[in-house]
Scaffold this motif. Structure first.
Motif, mmCIF file in Angstrom:
data_model
loop_
_atom_site.group_PDB
_atom_site.id
_atom_site.type_symbol
_atom_site.label_atom_id
_atom_site.label_comp_id
_atom_site.label_asym_id
_atom_site.label_seq_id
_atom_site.Cartn_x
_atom_site.Cartn_y
_atom_site.Cartn_z
ATOM 1 N N UNK A 53 0.831 -1.217 0.000
ATOM 2 C CA UNK A 53 0.000 0.000 0.000
ATOM 3 C C UNK A 53 0.862 1.262 0.000
ATOM 4 N N UNK A 65 -1.722 9.853 -9.925
ATOM 5 C CA UNK A 65 -2.746 9.173 -10.729
ATOM 6 C C UNK A 65 -2.177 8.721 -12.073
ATOM 7 N N UNK A 96 -1.004 14.863 -6.503
ATOM 8 C CA UNK A 96 -2.081 13.893 -6.696
ATOM 9 C C UNK A 96 -2.258 13.492 -8.165
ATOM 10 N N UNK A 128 -0.059 5.818 -11.487
ATOM 11 C CA UNK A 128 -0.867 4.643 -11.128
ATOM 12 C C UNK A 128 -1.451 3.947 -12.360
ATOM 13 N N UNK A 143 1.894 1.838 -3.734
ATOM 14 C CA UNK A 143 0.866 2.419 -4.611
ATOM 15 C C UNK A 143 0.395 3.791 -4.116
ATOM 16 N N UNK A 144 0.897 4.211 -2.947
ATOM 17 C CA UNK A 144 0.558 5.541 -2.442
ATOM 18 C C UNK A 144 -0.713 5.588 -1.619
ATOM 19 N N UNK A 145 -1.193 4.430 -1.167
ATOM 20 C CA UNK A 145 -2.387 4.430 -0.306
ATOM 21 C C UNK A 145 -2.011 4.684 1.150
#
Lengths: 250, 256
Positions: free
Chosen positions: A54, A83, A79, A86, A57-59
């Motif tokens: 996580x 994206x 952000x 991602x 993936x940047x969570x």
């Protein structure tokens, strides 16, 4: 040494630290993923494997360290840039994370429509990609079904199809065989291997399933006490005499 | 002096909900706008609630009229029945009943849906798919609830007045035209507008609390149940508080 093959690292993690209160889940963890490689991160439950994936993936945000994917520092990205990055990374969630209120088609179309660069894609092209992704997992006939109508194995395949629809260059698998019977689990692992060969993806597979490790891993990293405790092929680690490593294989 | 734990939790949660509401204002007015999802939520929250709100309002109008008649008869003021009932319904009962029904139906549904999405990682999946889940899931639901509650309240007013007409004719005879002329004589804008305005706040509270509870759901399926349950309890209590404040403001402004 003129003919030595220089392996291109697509993902580099350096000194990653993540804590929850006094529990230091990741403690200066290091890792490299090379292009076209299937890397399995092996560790017991609660060892921080899912936290690691996580963070990639940047969570989740680590306290210290760096994560570089295709040369971009994930933790420094805005952000929109995150994206965009991602789009090149697929994520197969442990619980599949299919949207209950959407059909299989809508589940697959969702990431296509959501990513800024692909939102103007034509309906025909979208349908083509949906069917291609479903063909890859052998479930074309489920296109108009709801997730609730599917078995656990089918849901996992659909989640994999959704992951594939953006043609990612890196796929992150979070416990891909958890909750599946051994036969279905084996089928999913084979599917992952086939996909890797077909699309030349690089994968990080989080698992504690030794069957998964033995079948899918080009290289194994053992996450113990928050650090990369041991690394090598499955065969290498199996032969290890280190008690902490042996514990997994005995 | 040490603050008791339950008070500390109360203040912490109030602060968290306020921050959550502030985030709605911060993120809700910036592009990208989720119009499609907003319309979908408005359909579920508004259109799908019409039957339940309508039936409840009809019964409420009918029962209120039947229950009020004996007292008015006692004072020889039976002819005031349509006026009294209509003012009560428009000012207080219809908006409150609508809001409480919505807190039960919409608040619990939002709390459970978002809670379930949270524990099954669907919210994370959305984020990975290039979507801001707060905008897609939270902003749309809060906005839909805020916009739909006044419409549901108007619907509830109308249906309750029909119920009251039926109630007035069970033990007496009031002609259709006399009933409505008395109703419209009794109701003024100062009855109608404040009650309509407060329904926006009711809708906002239901949306914010339902979304907050669901979005912050934890502890697996047990957490989902807790989210749905506490969304209803907290939003119902908040509705009463808002109503209390609204009545005081209306009174201060001389609109009573």
């Amino acid at each position: 040494m003129e003919n030595a093959v220089v392996r291109e690292a697509v993902l580099v993690i350096r000194d990653l630290c993540k804590s929850f209160g006094t529990n230091h889940v990741l403690n200066h963890f290091n890792l490299e993923l090379y292009k076209g490689e299937n890397l399995v991160v092996l560790g017991k439950s609660g060892s921080g494997k899912s936290v690691l994936i996580k963070c990639i993936i940047g969570l989740m945000k680590p306290e210290v360290g760096s994560i570089t994917i295709f040369g971009e520092d994930v933790l420094a990205l805005e952000h929109e840039d995150l994206d965009r990055l991602r789009m090149k990374i697929g994520f197969l969630f442990q619980s599949n994370a299919l949207y209950d209120s959407m059909t299989v088609r809508e589940n697959l179309v969702f990431p296509l429509r959501r990513h800024w660069l692909k939102k103007d894609m034509s309906r025909v092209k979208t349908d083509e990609l949906v069917l291609e992704a479903l063909h890859n997992v052998g479930l074309e006939h489920t296109v108009d079904m709801m997730p609730i109508e599917l078995s656990g194995g089918m849901r996992k395949r659909i989640a994999l199809a959704r992951t594939l629809i953006l043609k990612p260059e890196i796929i992150l698998y979070d416990e891909p065989t958890t909750g599946l019977d051994p036969i279905t689990g084996k089928e999913i692992i084979q599917l992952m291997i086939d996909i890797q060969k077909k699309y030349q993806t690089s994968s990080v597979i989080i698992s504690h399933d030794l069957l998964c490790v033995s079948m899918a891993a080009d290289r194994v990293v053992m996450l113990i006490d928050g650090v990369c405790y041991a690394t090598g092929t499955y065969a290498d680690l199996r032969k290890s005499i280190d008690p902490k490593v042996k514990l997994f294989f005995d | 002096m040490k603050i008791p734990n339950y008070l500390q939790r109360f203040f912490e949660e109030t602060g968290d909900i306020s921050r959550f509401a502030a985030r709605f204002f911060k993120e809700g007015f910036k592009p990208r706008y989720e119009f499609g999802e907003l319309v979908r939520q408005a359909f579920f929250i508004g259109y799908k609630s019409l039957p339940l709100v309508g039936i409840t309002a009809f019964i409420m109008g009918l029962v209120l009229t039947i229950q009020s008649r004996p007292t008015l008869v006692e004072f020889g003021a039976e002819s005031w029945l349509p006026r009294m009932v209509s003012v009560s319904l428009v000012r207080e009962i219809a908006p409150m009943i609508t809001a409480l029904i919505a807190a039960g139906k919409i608040g619990s549904s939002i709390g459970a849906e978002l809670g379930s999405m949270k524990v099954t990682e669907q919210i994370d999946a959305m984020e990975v798919s290039g979507t801001n889940p707060f905008k897609f899931l939270v902003v749309t639901r809060i906005l839909a609830a805020t916009l739909m509650l006044p419409i549901l309240s108007l619907w509830s007013n109308a249906i309750a007045l029909y119920g009251a007409y039926l109630g007035a004719n069970i033990k007496g005879i009031v002609s259709w035209s006399l009933y409505w002329s008395q109703v419209f004589q009794a109701i003024s804008y100062s009855d109608f507008i404040p009650s309509l305005i407060k329904t926006f706040f009711f809708g906002f509270a239901i949306g914010v609390i339902g979304c907050y509870k669901g979005y912050n759901s934890q502890k697996g399926t047990e957490g989902v149940g807790n989210s749905a349950n506490s969304a209803v309890v907290v939003s119902s209590l908040t509705i009463f508080l808002i109503d209390l404040i609204a009545v005081q403001i209306t009174d201060l402004l001389g609109l009573t």
